[in-house]
Design a protein around this motif. Structure first.
Motif, PDB file in Angstrom:
ATOM      1  N   ARG A 149       0.820  -1.206   0.000  1.00  0.00           N
ATOM      2  CA  ARG A 149       0.000   0.000   0.000  1.00  0.00           C
ATOM      3  C   ARG A 149       0.856   1.258   0.000  1.00  0.00           C
ATOM      4  NH1 ARG A 149      -4.213  -2.460   4.413  1.00  0.00           N
ATOM      5  NH2 ARG A 149      -5.701  -3.357   2.928  1.00  0.00           N
TER       6      ARG A 149
ATOM      7  N   ARG B  27       0.624   4.158  -2.769  1.00  0.00           N
ATOM      8  CA  ARG B  27       0.404   5.576  -2.450  1.00  0.00           C
ATOM      9  C   ARG B  27       1.466   6.457  -3.084  1.00  0.00           C
ATOM     10  NH1 ARG B  27       0.781   8.365   1.989  1.00  0.00           N
ATOM     11  NH2 ARG B  27      -0.785   9.867   1.342  1.00  0.00           N
TER      12      ARG B  27
ATOM     13  N   ARG C  36      -9.531   9.184  -5.920  1.00  0.00           N
ATOM     14  CA  ARG C  36      -9.008  10.264  -5.082  1.00  0.00           C
ATOM     15  C   ARG C  36      -9.826  11.543  -5.226  1.00  0.00           C
ATOM     16  NH1 ARG C  36      -4.342  11.746  -2.440  1.00  0.00           N
ATOM     17  NH2 ARG C  36      -4.030  13.984  -2.322  1.00  0.00           N
TER      18      ARG C  36
END
Length: 734
Positions: free
Chosen positions: A61, A65, A521
């Protein structure tokens, strides 16, 4: 490479199925029709799937990111070996694959996760991701099948309207228009839905109507969209639709609205051209202003030179046109030509706001032309003899400052004593310099000490400490970042609202976290932004801050924390350090630390630059097309990619945090090496190394002299702010 990694993920997933004795998922059944709208009760917080901690999953993760999507796919593949983590890993692989452009693979991973999830919360999350990804991959039947159950048996939470919206899109594309209409109605009517979601639905429906040639339908949905999201782009789309239907009056109204409300937007220039083509040209003053705002100074001068000669103008309107005509000369470097036009603007409407501004900028133009004495006299007149205005304090400071530069420190001190100079770090620092110049060391030290106290974490506070002989930290030399720790929300709540227990009552009020987990997002940011807009109390704003932090939106959290600190005014310095750390975050710490180690500079200095460049928004794009966290222009990015050995560079790579940090660090390190100090390096980063070199003064000059000499207001402010950011980061993290 992405396809190979994707195959590895799917292969490992298949192996997991074999080991667990579960078969591969069968073809999804045909979607069932939606149930009638239900009457919701109070919304509940969305239950989030919980899994056993996994270092592999956490590492994957983190890579995702940072935008290291290919690496993230490999790491998710490793995590998928654990049957307990397979669903989470497949969801992560889906998001990573989508970032590489592999829409088909992204759909496969997300839909496969629905079969691996044991808990209903995770199953529903996977179904939502499957719907989103399958729709993007052009498989609406699969999307509808994945979401049918969750649309027909809704949960009473903030994610539900998003599920309905995606399900409706899938139904429409499968040909079930009636079913789609009904489900879209549910999403729009849901009290758990957001204005941002409703706007997205209206936008999609307008787009679908346009594809089918239904201009009346397109206009209907665009009108709804403008009501929900009044933006220049939406106004322009509505104007175009109205014009296509022959409603010129409505089209003209929307185009004029753009020019009056958003003159600096791209659509404003388009609106000017459209109005002229329609035989309804805009006001010449506004047309010139639009050209000025987009930096087309020659066009602005051409339009406004004629516009100021128009007979019968109201003095205010004429002053407006004259002011921006002068500015179009001034900003293009024609300083002396600008001065008489500024003077004419001030004389035309002496009581208007433009008169004050014109007088100030006339003095600045003379200063830029090197006429310091003449400029100082104009500043003195504005500060002492004219009604107070927005530039009165700055004019008072510059009166003495220019006299100091002219070699008259006693005159400078006398001017400052007679004028209303702000007692801030900047004014006190230069007073200290003038006192030094006249040989009064004792009073100079007092002034520097006062400047350091007035601006403890700012540029001039730093330079005052330097003048006092105190150590000033240079960013040259690597020092690792400290470990990240979660904020003390109880301490923040106690300071802000007087009740630490408020932090124990935080719960998710948006679907931001769920949206971000599937890579949406923009939708996540919009959800938190709406929560912020509706925050009427400090406690509600704190809830929005927590929500942004919890979702992983560090840039949004930084903006909200900064807003809370600004509201506190002079009390902000007493705020808990963790609130300041939220306003000055260290996001993507591994990438920052690696960059600092590679180029031997303090990674906090790069953090300070990022905060000024993009405010930690990975998707930031400037009007000059600078992209990403470190705001690299694509042409510069190509050169950096070649230097770093990065093949197949695309401008979109700059939206990947790891890439943007690596590219920005490389360029910054080059400037630090070239100039040997942070001040010149920052000027070069913002305005180019040629300009930074041209502004360099004699050896050994104080940094403040260099910065004040920078003729570009943007670059001067940029250097001061990045240095101030660095001082704050040092105070918070070292």
């Amino acid at each position: 490479m992405a396809a190979a990694l994707g195959a590895a993920v799917l292969a490992l997933w298949g192996a997991t199925l074999a080991c667990s004795g579960r078969s591969a998922p069968p073809a999804s059944p045909q979607a069932s029709p939606p149930e009638p709208p239900f009457e919701p009760s109070q919304p509940t917080s969305t239950p989030l799937p919980t899994v056993e901690p996994s270092a592999a999953l956490a590492e994957a993760r983190a890579a995702w990111r940072e935008g290291r999507s290919e690496e993230a796919l490999a790491l998710f593949a490793a995590a998928a070996r654990d049957p307990l983590l397979a669903a989470e890993a497949l969801l992560g692989a889906s998001a990573a694959a989508a970032d590489t452009g592999d829409t088909a693979g992204a759909a496969e991973y997300a839909c496969a996760a629905t079969e691996q999830a044991a808990a209903e919360a995770l199953m529903r999350q996977a179904a939502f991701a499957c719907g989103v990804r399958a729709l993007a991959a052009g498989a609406p039947e699969r999307a509808a099948a994945a979401l049918a159950r969750w649309a027909a048996t809704p949960w009473n939470d903030r994610l539900q309207p998003y599920i309905w919206a995606v399900y409706a899109s899938a139904l429409w594309r499968t040909g079930d228009r009636a079913g789609a209409d009904a489900v879209w109605h549910q999403a729009i009517a849901s009290p758990q839905g957001s204005a941002a979601l409703r706007a997205a639905i209206y936008e999609e429906r307008a787009r679908l109507a346009a594809v089918e040639g239904d201009v009346s339908g397109e206009r209907h949905w665009l009108e709804r969209l403008v009501g929900a999201a009044p933006t220049p782009a939406n106004w322009y789309a509505l104007a175009v639709a109205a014009a296509r239907l022959g409603d010129g009056e409505a089209a003209v109204a929307q185009l004029r609205r753009i020019i009056e409300s958003a003159p600096g937007s791209r659509e404003a220039a388009l609106a000017v051209a459209e109005l002229k083509a329609m035989g309804a040209p805009p006001d010449p003053g506004l047309e010139g202003y639009v050209a000025y705002r987009r930096g087309a100074y020659a066009d602005a001068r051409a339009v406004l030179s004629a516009a100021v000669e128009e007979p019968g103008l109201d003095p205010e309107a004429l002053a407006f046109r004259l002011y921006y005509l002068a500015a179009a000369y001034d900003d293009a470097g024609f300083y002396r030509e600008a001065v008489p036009i500024y003077d004419r603007a001030a004389a035309t409407a002496p009581a208007s706001a433009y008169a004050h501004r014109a007088r100030y900028w006339a003095a600045r133009a003379l200063e830029a032309a090197g006429e310091h004495r003449a400029a100082a006299e104009r500043y003195r007149t504005l500060a002492l003899e004219m009604p107070p205005g927005e530039f009165s304090g700055e004019a008072a400071f510059r009166t003495g400052y220019l006299l100091f530069l002219a070699g008259a420190p006693r005159e400078a001190l006398a001017a400052w004593d007679a004028l209303p100079v702000p007692r801030d770090g900047r004014g006190l620092y230069w007073r200290g310099r003038a006192l030094q110049a006249v040989g009064d060391g004792t009073e100079a030290r007092k002034a520097f000490a006062a400047a350091a106290a007035a601006d403890p974490a700012g540029f001039f506070g730093r330079e005052a400490r330097r003048a006092l002989g105190e150590p000033v930290r240079s960013p040259m030399g690597y020092e690792p970042l400290p470990p990240a720790v979660p904020p003390d929300w109880a301490a923040i709540a106690a300071w802000l609202v007087g009740d630490p227990s408020v932090a124990q009552r935080f719960e998710r009020q948006t679907a931001a976290r769920e949206l971000l987990l599937v890579g949406l997002r923009g939708e996540a940011e919009a959800a938190v932004a709406e929560l912020e807009r509706n925050a009427a109390t400090p406690a509600a704003l704190l809830q929005a801050l927590w929500e942004a932090w919890d979702a992983g939106l560090a840039d949004t959290a930084a903006r909200l924390a900064s807003r809370l600190l600004e509201r506190a005014g002079g009390e902000a310095e007493a705020a808990p350090p963790d609130l300041w750390r939220l306003a000055y975050p260290v996001d993507f710490g591994a990438a920052l630390d690696a960059a600092g180690a590679r180029y031997d500079f303090d990674p906090l200095f790069l953090a300070a630059l990022i905060r000024q460049e993009s405010f930690w928004d990975p998707d930031a794009v400037s009007p000059a097309n600078a992209i990403g966290l470190t705001q690299v222009i694509p042409t510069t990015g190509e050169a950096i990619a070649a230097a770093l050995g990065v093949a197949d560079f695309e401008p979109s790579d700059l939206t990947r945090p790891a890439s943007s940090i690596a590219f920005g660090a490389h360029y910054l390190a080059g400037q630090l090496q070239r100039f040997g100090n942070e001040y010149h390096a920052l000027a070069a980063y913002n305005a180019g190394p040629g300009n930074a070199l041209r502004w360099v003064g004699p050896p050994g000059e104080a940094p403040a002299d260099y910065v004040e000499r920078i003729p570009f207001a943007e670059t001067r402010a940029y250097v001061e702010r990045v240095i101030a950011n660095y001082e704050r980061y040092l105070a918070l993290y070292r």
